[in-house]
Write a protein that holds these residues in place. Structure first.
Motif, PDB file in Angstrom:
ATOM      1  N   ARG A 153      -1.207  33.416  25.837  1.00  0.00           N
ATOM      2  CA  ARG A 153      -1.552  34.765  25.377  1.00  0.00           C
ATOM      3  C   ARG A 153      -1.888  35.625  26.593  1.00  0.00           C
ATOM      4  O   ARG A 153      -2.753  35.270  27.389  1.00  0.00           O
ATOM      5  N   ARG A 154      -1.217  36.781  26.675  1.00  0.00           N
ATOM      6  CA  ARG A 154      -1.451  37.671  27.805  1.00  0.00           C
ATOM      7  C   ARG A 154      -2.602  38.629  27.520  1.00  0.00           C
ATOM      8  O   ARG A 154      -3.389  38.948  28.406  1.00  0.00           O
ATOM      9  N   ALA A 155      -2.680  39.144  26.304  1.00  0.00           N
ATOM     10  CA  ALA A 155      -3.719  40.117  25.938  1.00  0.00           C
ATOM     11  C   ALA A 155      -3.890  40.128  24.431  1.00  0.00           C
ATOM     12  O   ALA A 155      -3.074  39.566  23.696  1.00  0.00           O
ATOM     13  N   GLU A 156      -4.944  40.803  23.980  1.00  0.00           N
ATOM     14  CA  GLU A 156      -5.182  40.867  22.543  1.00  0.00           C
ATOM     15  C   GLU A 156      -5.989  42.096  22.173  1.00  0.00           C
ATOM     16  O   GLU A 156      -6.696  42.674  23.012  1.00  0.00           O
ATOM     17  N   VAL A 157      -5.867  42.519  20.940  1.00  0.00           N
ATOM     18  CA  VAL A 157      -6.756  43.500  20.317  1.00  0.00           C
ATOM     19  C   VAL A 157      -7.456  42.770  19.181  1.00  0.00           C
ATOM     20  O   VAL A 157      -6.835  42.478  18.154  1.00  0.00           O
ATOM     21  N   PRO A 158      -8.747  42.412  19.365  1.00  0.00           N
ATOM     22  CA  PRO A 158      -9.435  41.632  18.330  1.00  0.00           C
ATOM     23  C   PRO A 158      -9.539  42.411  17.020  1.00  0.00           C
ATOM     24  O   PRO A 158      -9.473  43.641  17.006  1.00  0.00           O
ATOM     25  N   PHE A 159      -9.712  41.653  15.961  1.00  0.00           N
ATOM     26  CA  PHE A 159      -9.881  42.286  14.652  1.00  0.00           C
ATOM     27  C   PHE A 159     -11.120  43.175  14.663  1.00  0.00           C
ATOM     28  O   PHE A 159     -12.164  42.812  15.195  1.00  0.00           O
ATOM     29  N   ASP A 160     -10.990  44.358  14.080  1.00  0.00           N
ATOM     30  CA  ASP A 160     -12.116  45.270  13.921  1.00  0.00           C
ATOM     31  C   ASP A 160     -12.044  45.853  12.521  1.00  0.00           C
ATOM     32  O   ASP A 160     -10.963  46.264  12.076  1.00  0.00           O
ATOM     33  N   SER A 161     -13.182  45.903  11.848  1.00  0.00           N
ATOM     34  CA  SER A 161     -13.180  46.421  10.484  1.00  0.00           C
ATOM     35  C   SER A 161     -12.795  47.887  10.422  1.00  0.00           C
ATOM     36  O   SER A 161     -12.406  48.391   9.362  1.00  0.00           O
ATOM     37  N   ALA A 162     -12.868  48.586  11.570  1.00  0.00           N
ATOM     38  CA  ALA A 162     -12.486  50.007  11.578  1.00  0.00           C
ATOM     39  C   ALA A 162     -10.983  50.173  11.408  1.00  0.00           C
ATOM     40  O   ALA A 162     -10.524  51.086  10.720  1.00  0.00           O
ATOM     41  N   PHE A 163     -10.183  49.289  12.064  1.00  0.00           N
ATOM     42  CA  PHE A 163      -8.725  49.441  11.932  1.00  0.00           C
ATOM     43  C   PHE A 163      -8.061  48.273  11.204  1.00  0.00           C
ATOM     44  O   PHE A 163      -6.882  48.298  10.904  1.00  0.00           O
ATOM     45  N   LYS A 164      -8.813  47.194  10.905  1.00  0.00           N
ATOM     46  CA  LYS A 164      -8.380  46.117  10.007  1.00  0.00           C
ATOM     47  C   LYS A 164      -7.073  45.442  10.408  1.00  0.00           C
ATOM     48  O   LYS A 164      -6.214  45.184   9.583  1.00  0.00           O
ATOM     49  N   TYR A 165      -6.935  45.161  11.671  1.00  0.00           N
ATOM     50  CA  TYR A 165      -5.810  44.337  12.109  1.00  0.00           C
ATOM     51  C   TYR A 165      -6.187  43.588  13.372  1.00  0.00           C
ATOM     52  O   TYR A 165      -7.191  43.904  14.023  1.00  0.00           O
TER      53      TYR A 165
END
Length: 885
Positions: free
Chosen positions: A425-437
């Motif tokens: 894995r190079r990078a990630e956007v963790p789950f956030d309840s604000a954007f739900k993904y």
């Protein structure tokens, strides 16, 4: 607050509390503590050991025996006094030891509160004892923290809170700053964090809106304090029975005294001893001990089947239950999120297997398929594997989740498909309840790829194309996907979506990169917390036994309806907490007659539902695992807690704890409960003819002015040894055929029906008449008083032995091989009884104590002959009833 904090904007909440985002000052905290008190739950008073001991003597039959002991002491009959007192003390000791210490559910709830908190005071963050928190304090939350009070959140970063113990939700709740609608159910108050819950992920800050007993968990403790422990059906029946027996014995004793004094001018000492003898004869002294031991044996048998009983009478009560109210999450279901279906543009795949064990198949039209032959399925499995931070591992023979439950279900699906996240894995956007993904940038063998999973509407907003079954793409048909999403939701499935796009141009991955769009929509995952494998059969068995099964859950109505339909519960739809809120108590009694599924319920709703069922005359068993279930478990006639996933508060409020968290265990325990009641009833119907016969002997003797055929001390001997040996052997009888195919017994029905009463009467007359006849015959033929009384007692005892053989089978004939094979304990008890009676007759110290004498061997033929007559009479009675019935 006039408007609930969860429904107000953050500035309004601060203003109403007299606080601000940078916290309170020391002076404000002191003033608030003076007003609101400590952030602690109330202490409950525990029952002391001596209160529990004194309670064992609250029985009308025991009152009569105590009075008899006092009177014999006054008359100087020391041996009689000691024996009667010993009987009373032994009975109390058995009940005292078996009952155990009363539970304290409130103490377990207090243990759920956080010991310390990070709070902003005088402009600086300090760690304080959570008991010192006051409304208006600003508290910081991090992953793993236990929420110390009810908080109105005003800052969140991917904050998710595990609230299942309070709300019954299967998965952690996403939290946000925006207010929730007024009147929202507890599980939908997304702007709040509640005391006693746990932060599963993310971070946040909140202002304290309620402390101590004003919190949601505090309201539960208040409800617990207000719940009175209900009497069990057996306790009610035995109480009525004991009262009638004691009053009847006393009235007849008074009549006997009057007749003896007025007509025969008998001396008061002799009259009183005879009256005492009658009272002792009429009271089944061994019954309390037999009850306690029978229930204790049932407790042991149920423990062997993973049902641990904390209160003795609950063993029998479970057998008389008419309605089982069960929680969904963790009771009917596994509390393990599972992918059940995967839908792509071309196909709907079914996924078998349950829980986090990666064991199952991928099916298309009931045929097993693999990802190698279906590119669309391969892409879905790939996203499930890579856009995922959860892991499942086998530990001690059990598959265990590390991470979020929903991610665990997706990880398990990927493993079933044979796909693992092996690329870096190079990078990630963790789950956030604000954007739900959640999105990850992964270096796949064919180049960098962005894998995206999350709420379907958020992913559809970021996709312009969709995947085709052959692996190609086509323009996105949003309407099609929205219809499929609705279909999955109607089936009670939690719906997540998957998408992807190439990521060659990306070195890092940010929220802006994801929001830029350009993704290809792959399809939908249908996820559910599935029913346990054994629940379907267990529900069917319970329903066949005439017992309703109701589901009461804090989960969503669609999920509750889907699970109810799958496990075979009745009812076309779920009644929601909002509907229950509007119903009056009278209306609720009507609702519970016609509906079996209830969703989005609060602890108060659950408590009201149990009370409504009880008001309709139902005997209710309630199962649960969360602290939100504790008040209703305590209110129910039988509270059943989950031993593995249940909170300590739930276990302490319950009567029975399931060591395996398995609803099927309830069905087995119900069968055991019915068997125990049958055996108790057999023991009572067996014991009472002895008491009736002895009472009749003394009553007739006093009425006609003859010498007593048996003394009060000999009466006690017969009562105790038949109870200890013969009556107790009935506790080991196996379940009668069809025990789980008959309706539950009426909890208000008498302990003895007309058939039992008639049998007791004619056997009492038969045994009592035979005893009087034997005594009188011997007296008229010159036998000594000691010989006559000894043979009379032997006649009673042997008659009871023959009756035991017949009493083991309530309706069918005892002349069957099961008489010798199904209960070997009964034969051991008969042997022990005969040994004791021989000692009673032939041992010098027994002769001295009970005023008996040795008799010739040939004289034993008389008791045996009487026994044969008794056995024949009961068998003829059963034959007639079978023919007539």
């Amino acid at each position: 607050m006039s408007t609930p904090a969860y429904a107000q904007d953050v500035p309004a909440v601060f203003e109403e509390l007299g606080s601000r985002p940078d916290g309170l000052t020391g002076a404000e905290v002191a003033a608030a503590r003076e007003r609101y008190g400590s952030n602690a739950l109330p202490q409950a008073a525990e029952e002391t050991w001596w209160q529990r001991l004194l309670r064992q003597f609250r029985d009308p039959m025991i009152y009569v025996l105590i009075a008899a002991a006092v009177m014999t002491a006054v008359l100087g009959e020391v041996v009689d006094t000691v024996v009667i007192a010993a009987v009373v003390i032994v009975n109390a000791a058995v009940g005292f030891l078996q009952e155990g210490k009363a539970a304290n559910a409130l103490a377990a709830i207090r243990d759920m509160l956080s010991p310390s908190s990070e709070v902003l005071r005088d402009g600086a963050w300090v760690t304080v004892d959570s008991a010192e928190l006051v409304p208006g304090d600003v508290v910081k939350l991090r992953a793993g923290d236990r929420v110390p009070a009810d908080l109105r959140l005003f800052r969140t970063t991917s904050l998710r809170v595990e609230e299942s113990a309070l709300t019954g939700e299967s998965v952690p709740a996403d939290k946000q700053v925006e207010p929730a609608p007024t009147g929202a159910d507890l599980g939908d108050r997304t702007s709040m964090a509640f005391s006693g819950t746990t932060v599963a992920a993310g971070a946040g800050r909140g202002v304290v809106t309620a402390t101590g007993e004003d919190t949601e968990i505090g309201l539960i403790t208040t409800m617990l304090e207000g719940v009175e422990a209900a009497e069990t059906p057996l306790t009610r029946s035995m109480s009525r029975f004991s009262s009638m027996l004691a009053v009847g014995a006393v009235l007849l004793a008074v009549l006997m005294i009057a007749v003896s004094v007025i007509i025969y001018d008998t001396g008061w000492a002799d009259v009183l001893m005879s009256a005492i003898g009658f009272a002792v004869a009429a009271i089944p002294e061994g019954l309390p001990a037999v009850m306690a031991i029978t229930l204790a044996l049932g407790v042991q048998k149920m423990a062997d089947r993973n049902a641990i009983t904390r209160r003795l009478n609950s063993v029998e009560t479970l057998g008389s239950v008419t309605t089982v109210c069960t929680d969904k999450t963790g009771t009917l279901t596994r509390n393990e999120m599972t992918v059940r279906a995967v839908h792509t543009r071309g196909h709907t795949y079914r996924v078998t297997g349950t829980g986090y064990a990666p064991e199952g198949q991928l099916l298309l039209d009931d045929a097993v398929v693999t990802v190698h032959d279906h590119p669309d399925l391969a892409r879905m499995a790939e996203v499930a594997a890579y856009a995922n931070d959860a892991g499942v591992d086998k530990r001690d023979g059990r598959w265990v989740l590390t991470g979020e439950p929903t991610d665990g279900g997706l990880r398990t699906f990927a493993l079933k498909a044979g796909v693992r996240d092996e690329a870096p894995r190079r990078a990630e956007v963790p789950f956030d309840s604000a954007f739900k993904y959640m999105a990850t940038l992964d270096d796949m063998p064919h180049g960098p790829v962005v894998h995206l999973k999350g709420a379907p509407d958020r992913l559809l907003d970021r996709c312009g194309r969709q995947s085709c079954p052959d692996g190609g793409t086509e323009p996105l048909d949003r309407g099609y996907w929205e219809e499929r999403i609705e279909e999955f939701g109607a089936r009670g499935l939690r719906v997540l979506a998957a998408a992807w796009r190439p990521g060659e141009e990306l070195e890092d991955l940010t929220e802006e990169d994801v929001d830029a769009g350009g993704f290809v929509f792959l399809g939908l995952y249908g996820i559910i917390d599935p029913p346990r494998d054994e629940v379907l059969d267990a529900v069917r068995v319970v329903q066949e036994a005439g017992v309703r099964v109701c589901m009461i859950t804090g989960d969503h109505a669609s999920t509750a309806t889907a699970i109810a339909r799958e496990v075979g519960l009745h009812g076309s739809r779920a009644i929601t907490g909002a509907e229950l809120e509007k119903a009056t108590d009278a209306e609720l009694q009507t609702i519970v007659r016609h509906h079996d599924v209830y969703a989005r319920t609060s602890p108060e709703h659950k408590l009201r539902l149990v009370r409504a069922l009880q008001a309709n005359g139902e005997v209710v068993a309630m199962t649960g695992d969360g602290v939100n279930d504790a008040p209703s478990l305590k209110q129910a006639d039988v509270g059943v807690a989950m031993g593995i996933k249940g909170t300590e508060a739930t276990k302490d409020a319950a009567d029975i704890v399931l060591a395996d968290d398995n609803f099927a265990t309830i069905a087995a325990a119900m069968k055991m409960g019915r068997t125990i009641y049958d055996n108790l009833r057999k023991a009572i119907v067996f014991m009472l003819p002895t008491n009736g016969a002895q009472g009749l002997v003394i009553f007739v003797a006093m009425l006609v002015g003859m010498t007593l055929p048996i003394t009060p001390l000999q009466v006690l001997w017969v009562n105790l040894i038949t109870a200890i040996t013969l009556s107790l052997s009935l506790s080991f009888e196996p379940a009668e055929p069809g025990v789980m195919r008959r309706l539950p017994r009426d909890p208000d029905a008498s302990l003895l029906d007309s058939e039992a009463i008639l049998r007791i009467i004619y056997l009492s007359v038969l045994l009592g008449g035979a005893t009087i006849a034997v005594f009188q015959y011997l007296q008229m033929n010159g036998a000594s008083l000691e010989v006559s009384r000894t043979i009379a007692v032997n006649t009673l005892v042997v008659g009871q032995i023959f009756y035991l053989f017949s009493a083991r089978f309530a309706r069918v004939s005892a002349l069957r091989k099961e008489l010798f094979t199904t209960n070997p304990v009964s034969w051991l008890c008969v042997a022990l009884m005969l040994a004791l009676q021989l000692a009673f007759t032939y041992l010098p110290f027994m002769q001295s104590a009970f005023r008996t004498t040795p008799v010739d061997a040939v004289t034993w033929l008389v008791p045996v002959l009487v026994g044969v007559v008794v056995f024949t009479a009961v068998e003829v009675d059963k034959l007639i009833r079978r023919r007539v019935g």
